[in-house]
Design an enzyme around this catalytic site. Structure first.
Site, PDB file in Angstrom:
ATOM      1  N   GLY A  59       0.780  -1.221   0.000  1.00  0.00           N
ATOM      2  CA  GLY A  59       0.000   0.000   0.000  1.00  0.00           C
ATOM      3  C   GLY A  59       0.816   1.277   0.000  1.00  0.00           C
ATOM      4  O   GLY A  59       0.260   2.362   0.043  1.00  0.00           O
ATOM      5  N   HIS A  60       2.150   1.170  -0.063  1.00  0.00           N
ATOM      6  CA  HIS A  60       3.001   2.374   0.030  1.00  0.00           C
ATOM      7  C   HIS A  60       4.129   2.323  -0.984  1.00  0.00           C
ATOM      8  O   HIS A  60       5.240   1.961  -0.632  1.00  0.00           O
ATOM      9  CB  HIS A  60       3.591   2.460   1.434  1.00  0.00           C
ATOM     10  CG  HIS A  60       4.098   3.807   1.800  1.00  0.00           C
ATOM     11  ND1 HIS A  60       5.389   4.220   1.584  1.00  0.00           N
ATOM     12  CD2 HIS A  60       3.478   4.865   2.380  1.00  0.00           C
ATOM     13  CE1 HIS A  60       5.555   5.438   2.041  1.00  0.00           C
ATOM     14  NE2 HIS A  60       4.410   5.851   2.528  1.00  0.00           N
ATOM     15  N   PHE A  61       4.049   2.663  -2.111  1.00  0.00           N
ATOM     16  CA  PHE A  61       2.924   2.989  -2.969  1.00  0.00           C
ATOM     17  C   PHE A  61       2.884   1.943  -4.062  1.00  0.00           C
ATOM     18  O   PHE A  61       3.934   1.712  -4.668  1.00  0.00           O
ATOM     19  CB  PHE A  61       3.120   4.361  -3.611  1.00  0.00           C
ATOM     20  CG  PHE A  61       3.332   5.478  -2.608  1.00  0.00           C
ATOM     21  CD1 PHE A  61       2.251   6.013  -1.919  1.00  0.00           C
ATOM     22  CD2 PHE A  61       4.597   5.988  -2.347  1.00  0.00           C
ATOM     23  CE1 PHE A  61       2.424   7.046  -1.017  1.00  0.00           C
ATOM     24  CE2 PHE A  61       4.778   7.014  -1.431  1.00  0.00           C
ATOM     25  CZ  PHE A  61       3.695   7.545  -0.766  1.00  0.00           C
TER      26      PHE A  61
END
Length: 156
Positions: A59-61
């Site tokens: 999720g990052h990124f």
């Protein structure tokens, strides 16, 4: 039969087996793979090998994975905790090392999968069970992050 990793021949090196014995962090939050250049109550260098399999990259990124800056600070703090634990011979069965503060944090460059982070951490001040540190997270010769932080030993 219990299998143990071989003990390092060099007393300034701390392998993953000793890291696991000195701090309570475990996957997915263990952010130090080994340490080197250990000098009692003075300094240490933590090593983290960053892989694309780190859970935060989902999720990052997505599409351009970057290690979160706060995790760089946490990795430096864990390196400092290994230094404290070994220097003070902390009994991890009844005590823990807690992060107290982070000051003057700066993020200079992204850390990406495949990078190896070297984290030189030095003691700025030591009084009793409280240590104040200055640390950096380096990828090659480039500073990715730097921070001053403090930690203390507490009864658990």
């Amino acid at each position: 039969m219990t299998r143990k990793a071989p003990v390092a021949d060099n007393p300034t090196e701390i392998d993953i087996t000793e890291v696991l014995a000195r701090i309570p962090h475990r996957y997915p939050f263990l952010l130090v793979d080994r340490c080197e250049e250990y000098k009692i109550s003075e300094s240490i260098v933590g090593i983290k090998c960053v892989t694309v399999n780190e859970p935060y990259f989902q999720g990052h990124f997505p599409g351009y994975p970057v290690m979160p800056g706060v995790l760089l600070i946490e990795a430096m703090a864990q390196t400092g905790a290994v230094l404290m634990s070994k220097s003070l011979e902390v009994d991890v069965g009844g005590k823990a090392i807690f992060f107290m503060s982070a000051d003057n944090c700066r993020f200079r460059a992204p850390v990406r999968p495949g990078d190896v982070i070297r984290m030189p951490v030095r003691v700025v001040r030591h009084r009793g069970d409280v240590f104040k540190f200055a640390g950096q997270a380096l990828v090659g010769d480039k500073v990715a992050a730097e921070c001053e932080f403090a930690a203390m030993v507490v009864e658990t």
